[in-house]
Design an enzyme around this catalytic site. Structure first.
Site, PDB file in Angstrom:
ATOM      1  N   LYS A   1      -6.876  34.040  18.960  1.00 40.31           N
ATOM      2  CA  LYS A   1      -6.831  33.180  18.078  1.00 40.31           C
ATOM      3  C   LYS A   1      -8.091  32.908  17.163  1.00 40.31           C
ATOM      4  CE  LYS A   1      -7.978  29.041  20.910  1.00 40.31           C
ATOM      5  NZ  LYS A   1      -9.054  28.834  20.453  1.00 40.31           N
TER       6      LYS A   1
ATOM      7  N   ARG B   1      -6.386  19.848  20.871  1.00 38.75           N
ATOM      8  CA  ARG B   1      -6.082  20.263  22.097  1.00 38.75           C
ATOM      9  C   ARG B   1      -5.271  19.653  22.898  1.00 38.75           C
ATOM     10  NH1 ARG B   1     -10.057  24.674  22.054  1.00 38.75           N
ATOM     11  NH2 ARG B   1     -10.375  25.726  24.023  1.00 38.75           N
TER      12      ARG B   1
ATOM     13  N   ARG C   1     -13.537  40.428  27.650  1.00 33.59           N
ATOM     14  CA  ARG C   1     -14.490  39.628  26.706  1.00 33.59           C
ATOM     15  C   ARG C   1     -15.667  39.482  27.801  1.00 33.59           C
ATOM     16  NH1 ARG C   1     -12.680  34.667  23.477  1.00 33.59           N
ATOM     17  NH2 ARG C   1     -13.099  33.415  25.581  1.00 33.59           N
TER      18      ARG C   1
ATOM     19  N   ARG D   1     -20.001  35.714  28.105  1.00 33.36           N
ATOM     20  CA  ARG D   1     -19.595  34.285  27.917  1.00 33.36           C
ATOM     21  C   ARG D   1     -19.629  33.353  29.293  1.00 33.36           C
ATOM     22  NH1 ARG D   1     -15.503  32.375  23.412  1.00 33.36           N
ATOM     23  NH2 ARG D   1     -15.098  30.636  25.065  1.00 33.36           N
TER      24      ARG D   1
ATOM     25  N   ARG E   1      -9.362  27.039  32.445  1.00 29.23           N
ATOM     26  CA  ARG E   1      -9.255  26.905  31.067  1.00 29.23           C
ATOM     27  C   ARG E   1      -7.462  27.139  30.564  1.00 29.23           C
ATOM     28  NH1 ARG E   1     -12.944  31.042  28.734  1.00 29.23           N
ATOM     29  NH2 ARG E   1     -12.409  30.220  26.706  1.00 29.23           N
TER      30      ARG E   1
HETATM   31  P1  AMP Z   1     -12.597  27.739  22.705  1.00 31.90           P
HETATM   32  O1  AMP Z   1     -13.906  28.786  22.156  1.00 31.90           O
HETATM   33  O2  AMP Z   1     -11.675  27.187  21.692  1.00 31.90           O
HETATM   34  O3  AMP Z   1     -12.012  28.255  23.768  1.00 31.90           O
HETATM   35  O4  AMP Z   1     -13.594  26.385  23.452  1.00 31.90           O
HETATM   36  C1  AMP Z   1     -14.584  26.746  24.397  1.00 31.90           C
HETATM   37  C2  AMP Z   1     -14.829  25.362  24.856  1.00 31.90           C
HETATM   38  O5  AMP Z   1     -15.290  24.382  24.062  1.00 31.90           O
HETATM   39  C3  AMP Z   1     -13.623  24.734  25.606  1.00 31.90           C
HETATM   40  O6  AMP Z   1     -13.320  25.377  26.953  1.00 31.90           O
HETATM   41  C4  AMP Z   1     -14.005  23.353  25.672  1.00 31.90           C
HETATM   42  O7  AMP Z   1     -14.622  23.146  26.552  1.00 31.90           O
HETATM   43  C5  AMP Z   1     -14.664  23.094  24.483  1.00 31.90           C
HETATM   44  N1  AMP Z   1     -13.771  22.618  23.363  1.00 31.90           N
HETATM   45  C6  AMP Z   1     -13.398  23.262  22.377  1.00 31.90           C
HETATM   46  N2  AMP Z   1     -12.494  22.931  21.441  1.00 31.90           N
HETATM   47  C7  AMP Z   1     -12.252  21.412  22.228  1.00 31.90           C
HETATM   48  C8  AMP Z   1     -11.145  20.385  21.945  1.00 31.90           C
HETATM   49  N3  AMP Z   1     -10.642  20.395  21.091  1.00 31.90           N
HETATM   50  N4  AMP Z   1     -11.304  19.515  22.719  1.00 31.90           N
HETATM   51  C9  AMP Z   1     -12.125  19.406  23.769  1.00 31.90           C
HETATM   52  N5  AMP Z   1     -13.088  20.529  24.179  1.00 31.90           N
HETATM   53  C10 AMP Z   1     -12.936  21.584  23.318  1.00 31.90           C
END
Ligand code: AMP
Length: 197
Positions: free
Chosen positions: A14, A89, A128, A134, A145
């Site tokens: 995404k 989310r 990744r 990461r 996650r």
């Molecule tokens: P992502 O790159 O979208 O997978 O986001 C990485 C991390 O950021 C997630 O595992 C959460 O810890 C935090 N995060 C990102 N977006 C949100 C959100 N909308 N609400 C809460 N935590 C978020």
């Protein structure tokens, strides 16, 4: 004016598709994950607040996340539309976003649901992890996650389905194929691109 949201499990691609589609439709791609990672790298107050949460793969509290997004959406470049990646989310964040957008007399035009089988997501995330290192791409955190996605994020699709704005896209294929599927679905809604694929 195009206002989009892209939703999919971690490893669905995404982030990559979000950037590409945002470019096609001439709007900024706004990724809460990227914003949080930048805050952590820059060691800002926000970064210190969210670092351990992100490393565990847990969700940052809704109030914090929604405030970050409201600030970002209030910047000039988001006045003509945006693509949100990774926010909302959970259903609490949907309510926050609704309230904010309603206050501006705006609404989402479409929600792109990127659909990828679980095994494929895990395989991509593992790759990744090897490539990018990461800190939230370890096996245990990946499992957490994905579980949070199923439990908290998948239900937001029901809310948007009821509004008739979800386009479910097969997320397996080449980057070009997937991008073309998304563009076709959005154009079928009458949304217009500003760039050529
Ligand atoms: P992502 O790159 O979208 O997978 O986001 C990485 C991390 O950021 C997630 O595992 C959460 O810890 C935090 N995060 C990102 N977006 C949100 C959100 N909308 N609400 C809460 N935590 C978020």
């Amino acid at each position: 004016m195009t206002r989009l949201l892209i939703v999919g499990p971690q490893g669905s691609g995404k982030g990559t598709q979000g950037v590409r589609i945002a470019e096609e439709f001439g709007v900024p791609a706004i990724s809460t994950g990227d914003m949080f990672r930048a805050a952590v790298s820059g060691d800002s107050e926000l970064g210190q607040q969210v670092k351990s949460i992100i490393e565990a793969g847990d969700l940052v509290p809704d109030e914090v996340t929604s405030a970050v997004v409201r600030d970002r959406l209030s910047q000039a470049d988001a006045a003509g539309g945006f693509l949100l990646d990774g926010y909302p989310r959970n259903v609490g964040q949907v309510a926050h976003l609704d309230e904010f957008l309603e206050g501006r007399d705006e609404a989402l035009d479409a929600v792109i649901e990127l659909s990828v089988p679980r095994e494929e997501s895990i395989a991509r995330l593992t790759l990744r992890a090897q490539e990018q290192g990461r800190t939230d791409d370890t096996e245990e955190v990946i499992a957490n996650r994905l579980a949070i996605y199923e439990r908290e994020t998948a239900p937001i699709l029901g809310v948007y389905h009821a509004r008739g704005i979800v386009d479910k896209i097969d997320g397996v294929g080449s980057l070009d194929e997937i991008a073309a599927r998304i563009v076709a679905a959005l154009e079928a809604r009458g949304l217009t691109r500003t760039a050529g694929v």
